[in-house]
Scaffold this motif. Sequence first.
Motif, PDB file in Angstrom:
ATOM      1  N   ARG A 160       0.834  -0.954   0.127  1.00  0.00           N
ATOM      2  CA  ARG A 160      -0.040   0.125  -0.045  1.00  0.00           C
ATOM      3  C   ARG A 160       0.846   1.302   0.110  1.00  0.00           C
ATOM      4  O   ARG A 160       0.678   2.245  -0.590  1.00  0.00           O
ATOM      5  CB  ARG A 160      -0.989   0.094   1.144  1.00  0.00           C
ATOM      6  N   ALA A 212       2.193   1.808  -3.445  1.00  0.00           N
ATOM      7  CA  ALA A 212       1.306   2.373  -4.318  1.00  0.00           C
ATOM      8  C   ALA A 212       1.016   3.837  -4.125  1.00  0.00           C
ATOM      9  O   ALA A 212       0.999   4.722  -5.000  1.00  0.00           O
ATOM     10  CB  ALA A 212       0.027   1.608  -4.056  1.00  0.00           C
ATOM     11  N   LEU A 253      -3.554   0.065  -5.443  1.00  0.00           N
ATOM     12  CA  LEU A 253      -2.892  -1.131  -5.070  1.00  0.00           C
ATOM     13  C   LEU A 253      -3.298  -2.161  -6.354  1.00  0.00           C
ATOM     14  O   LEU A 253      -2.163  -2.811  -6.677  1.00  0.00           O
ATOM     15  CB  LEU A 253      -3.527  -1.796  -3.741  1.00  0.00           C
TER      16      LEU A 253
END
Length: 88
Positions: A34, A37, A44
Amino acid sequence: MTRPDDPRPRKGSLTLSGHRTSVTLEPEFWEVLREMARARGASLNALAAGIDAARPPEQGLASALRVAALRWVRQGAGPEPRPGPGPG
């Protein structure tokens, strides 16, 4: 209910190339993915799709995600390490 500090792997759903799939990873790997990202300004799902597209066919998706997370942290791009139990 799962405790936040529970180290057991957790199943998560991803959409890759329009197809839903489930991946089981330890919470720490989900956290790093996460963060990766966010750092790239991607979702994600988009991050996972890129990792999926680049992995060799003999490597499983969960393994590819773990390796990508580990490489990112090793490059110093990841979050600060947290204290934890040492080796053995």
